[in-house]
Scaffold this active site. Structure first.
Site, PDB file in Angstrom:
ATOM      1  N   TYR A 168       0.836  -1.210   0.000  1.00 54.24           N
ATOM      2  CA  TYR A 168       0.000   0.000   0.000  1.00 54.24           C
ATOM      3  C   TYR A 168       0.864   1.250   0.000  1.00 54.24           C
ATOM      4  CZ  TYR A 168      -4.103   2.861   1.021  1.00 54.24           C
ATOM      5  OH  TYR A 168      -5.115   3.786   0.953  1.00 54.24           O
ATOM      6  N   ASP A 191       0.230  19.257 -21.094  1.00 58.05           N
ATOM      7  CA  ASP A 191      -0.557  18.040 -21.247  1.00 58.05           C
ATOM      8  C   ASP A 191       0.283  17.148 -22.156  1.00 58.05           C
ATOM      9  OD1 ASP A 191      -2.204  15.993 -22.004  1.00 58.05           O
ATOM     10  OD2 ASP A 191      -3.953  17.246 -22.418  1.00 58.05           O
ATOM     11  N   PHE A 211      -7.615  19.390 -25.045  1.00 56.63           N
ATOM     12  CA  PHE A 211      -8.231  18.085 -25.296  1.00 56.63           C
ATOM     13  C   PHE A 211      -9.630  18.050 -24.668  1.00 56.63           C
ATOM     14  CE2 PHE A 211      -8.742  13.519 -24.211  1.00 56.63           C
ATOM     15  CZ  PHE A 211      -8.757  13.038 -25.503  1.00 56.63           C
ATOM     16  N   ASP A 212     -10.508  17.182 -25.172  1.00 56.99           N
ATOM     17  CA  ASP A 212     -11.911  17.219 -24.704  1.00 56.99           C
ATOM     18  C   ASP A 212     -12.082  16.965 -23.209  1.00 56.99           C
ATOM     19  OD1 ASP A 212     -11.286  14.569 -25.106  1.00 56.99           O
ATOM     20  OD2 ASP A 212     -13.089  14.042 -26.201  1.00 56.99           O
ATOM     21  N   ALA A 228       0.469  13.879 -23.138  1.00 58.03           N
ATOM     22  CA  ALA A 228       0.073  12.546 -23.616  1.00 58.03           C
ATOM     23  C   ALA A 228       1.032  12.022 -24.698  1.00 58.03           C
ATOM     24  CB  ALA A 228      -1.354  12.582 -24.145  1.00 58.03           C
ATOM     25  N   LYS A 261      -0.928   6.597 -23.943  1.00 57.77           N
ATOM     26  CA  LYS A 261      -0.449   6.989 -25.281  1.00 57.77           C
ATOM     27  C   LYS A 261       1.039   6.648 -25.384  1.00 57.77           C
ATOM     28  CE  LYS A 261      -4.560   8.946 -25.029  1.00 57.77           C
ATOM     29  NZ  LYS A 261      -4.767  10.287 -24.588  1.00 57.77           N
ATOM     30  N   HIS A 316     -20.407  13.033 -27.383  1.00 59.96           N
ATOM     31  CA  HIS A 316     -20.048  12.129 -28.480  1.00 59.96           C
ATOM     32  C   HIS A 316     -19.892  10.680 -28.015  1.00 59.96           C
ATOM     33  CE1 HIS A 316     -15.368  11.762 -28.563  1.00 59.96           C
ATOM     34  NE2 HIS A 316     -15.730  12.071 -27.342  1.00 59.96           N
TER      35      HIS A 316
HETATM   36  C1  LIG Z   1      -5.951  10.976 -23.953  1.00 58.81           C
HETATM   37  C2  LIG Z   1      -5.677  12.363 -23.598  1.00 58.81           C
HETATM   38  C3  LIG Z   1      -6.054  12.904 -22.365  1.00 58.81           C
HETATM   39  C4  LIG Z   1      -6.877  12.141 -21.349  1.00 58.81           C
HETATM   40  O1  LIG Z   1      -6.262  10.983 -20.955  1.00 58.81           O
HETATM   41  P1  LIG Z   1      -7.072   9.647 -20.569  1.00 58.81           P
HETATM   42  O2  LIG Z   1      -5.997   8.692 -20.226  1.00 58.81           O
HETATM   43  O3  LIG Z   1      -7.882   9.254 -21.758  1.00 58.81           O
HETATM   44  O4  LIG Z   1      -7.935   9.977 -19.413  1.00 58.81           O
HETATM   45  C5  LIG Z   1      -5.719  14.209 -22.107  1.00 58.81           C
HETATM   46  N1  LIG Z   1      -5.064  14.952 -23.007  1.00 58.81           N
HETATM   47  C6  LIG Z   1      -4.691  14.463 -24.202  1.00 58.81           C
HETATM   48  C7  LIG Z   1      -3.968  15.328 -25.166  1.00 58.81           C
HETATM   49  C8  LIG Z   1      -4.992  13.160 -24.547  1.00 58.81           C
HETATM   50  O5  LIG Z   1      -4.640  12.701 -25.748  1.00 58.81           O
END
Ligand SMILES: *Cc1c(COP(=O)(O)O)cnc(C)c1O
Length: 497
Positions: A112, A255, A164-165, A257, A298, A489
């Site tokens: 833990y 961000d 990002f969304d 990813a 990613k 979506h």
């Molecule tokens: C996929 C993604 C996210 C969100 O990540 P999740 O692992 O799907 O929650 C945030 N920003 C970008 C640019 C992404 O491609």
């Protein structure tokens, strides 16, 4: 893939071509390099891996696909994955893990507190990104949730390059606003420019002057710019935004990813960067930020996982409380020990240049083949996906009839290929006016999972799109039969007009 047997050359060329090689015919009269992909002539440099385990896939008959899509309310998110032949819905968590990642999972320690798996993850984060503090989360949006809970309040402004969304969702959920400051180049789908993901400094300055620094908890750079087509952001641009933020006393977050794909583009396209390693570029990129959220699904090539990485202790402490509340204790967050092991290994593997060359080269191969066949796509190909330009594919269809969603359905019907709408549906309604807000770009994203499909699979996708293109005048628009209030979506349902 057929192995070429004659006259292979690996041309030393510009960034456009240097990861392709051409098989020359032995007949000297036709012994010219083919610079574009033709299946029998030009190959990508071989992938730096071989395949150890396979998963069968199957193309259902057309009538079956019609029935399944109708039952899914014309939303491919509702289609069972086994009814999909080639799944290009997302590159998120869909990658194939390596033997290295699978074997590191076996040493996952599930303590833990203070698990050695956490310490290995922390070390990998520090080695690759330079950030001293890390909170593991179950995925990228969870890292956003934790960070935003600590830093964002109602009425705040978060300027950035095409949020990002989920990021936008988390900002708007807190009654704050995401303001897009991406360079105009990004919105011209035909323009072939190296860094269409960049932040426009003039737009950023205007937003800061208009709203004031006290309303801006941080500026956010998304690498690569996913919503803008997987387009990279240059190191020079990141450095400039950093200098601007520093001068104004603003925090800068990334961000991250697709941080590794972004670094690969920097190496290939940015003058002066060509002799650096991907790791060096990655380290410099993160050195300009106060912290970063990362969906590890990613570029860290894991099926689940996320990271919140921070530079200063005070922000780490503020975020820690929310991490414990929402995700889990500090040394595992939203992950099990074995997940942290796979993620740590993935951070190293995902930043290997040969892997990135194969990955981004495959995306380019599909993009260039479509472009050469006259199919309207967003140019140049991004790092993780090819985007069909629905406005030019269906020039007579109003954006309120969701042309990109219609094409997404047709692609499934035509060949069992699943893409995803990145257009009017995804853009949601304006929270203030309740109106649709049709975005400048109306796209179908074909996202290529990492290390999963062969070039032959992608040539099948190419062929499917060509068939759809030939009957594009038969494609009808859509209307909602069910529309959820946020992130519509994922779960909306439609009928054909
Ligand atoms: C996929 C993604 C996210 C969100 O990540 P999740 O692992 O799907 O929650 C945030 N920003 C970008 C640019 C992404 O491609």
């Amino acid at each position: 893939m057929l192995l070429p047997t004659v006259g292979c050359t690996f041309p030393q060329a510009t960034y456009q071509e240097d990861w392709f090689y051409t098989v020359h015919k032995q007949d000297s009269r036709i012994n010219e390099p083919r610079t574009r992909l033709l299946m029998n002539h030009t190959y990508r440099a071989p992938e730096p891996f071989k395949i150890k385990m396979v998963e069968p896939i199957r193309l259902l008959p057309r009538e079956e696909r019609e029935r399944i899509l109708a039952e899914a309310g014309l939303n491919v998110f509702n289609v069972p994955a086994e009814a999909v032949f080639i799944d290009l819905l997302t590159d998120s968590g869909t990658g194939a893990m390596s033997e290295g990642q699978w074997s590191s999972m076996m040493q996952g320690d599930e303590s833990y507190a203070g698990s050695p798996s956490f310490l290995r993850l922390k070390q990998a984060v520090e080695d690759v990104t330079g950030f001293p503090y890390v909170l593991p989360t179950h995925q990228g949006r969870a890292a956003e949730n934790v960070l935003h809970s600590a830093l964002i309040k109602a009425g705040d402004i978060i300027p950035g390059n095409s949020h990002f969304d989920t990021t936008k969702g988390h900002i708007e959920f807190r009654h704050a606003h995401a303001i897009d400051c991406t360079v105009n180049e990004c919105f011209d789908p035909t323009l072939d420019a190296p860094f269409k993901g960049n932040v426009d400094l003039a737009k950023l300055e205007k937003v800061v002057d208009e709203h004031g620094v006290e309303k801006i908890p941080f500026v956010l750079i998304t690498i690569t710019n996913n919503s803008g087509g997987g387009q990279p952001v240059s190191l020079g641009n990141i450095k400039e935004v950093h200098a601007f933020c520093e001068a104004r006393g603003l925090k800068l977050f990334i961000d991250a990813a697709r941080f590794a794909e972004n670094a690969w583009f920097i190496k290939k396209r940015e003058p002066g960067q060509e002799n650096r390693t991907i790791r060096e570029i990655v380290a410099e990129t993160f050195s300009y930020a106060d912290g970063a959220t990362m969906s590890a699904k990613k570029d860290a090539i894991v099926n689940m996982g996320g990271l919140l990485m921070l530079r200063d202790e005070a922000t780490y402490q503020a975020c820690s409380t929310f991490n414990i509340l929402f995700e889990g204790y500090l040394t595992y967050g939203g992950l099990s020990g074995r997940d942290m092991e796979a993620l740590a290994t993935g951070l190293y593997e995902g930043t290997e240049e040969d892997y990135l060359t194969a990955r981004i080269g495959q995306v380019k191969m599909l993009g260039d083949a479509l472009h050469d066949a006259g199919i309207p796509t967003l140019r140049p190909p991004g790092g993780h996906a090819i985007y069909l330009d629905a406005k030019r594919f269906l020039p007579d269809m109003d954006q309120e009839l969701f042309p990109a969603q219609a094409l997404t359905c047709e692609l499934y019907l035509e060949g069992g290929v699943r893409g995803v709408e990145i257009g009017t549906v995804l853009a949601d309604r304006d929270p203030d006016t309740g109106k649709n807000r049709p975005p400048k770009l109306e796209l179908v994203r074909l996202t290529i999972p990492r290390r999963v499909y062969t070039d032959n699979h992608l040539m099948y996708v190419y062929d499917t799109i060509l068939k759809l293109w030939e009957r594009r005048d038969q494609v009808r628009g859509l209307k909602f039969t069910y529309e959820p209030p946020l992130l519509r979506h994922f779960s909306a349902r439609y009928e054909w007009l």
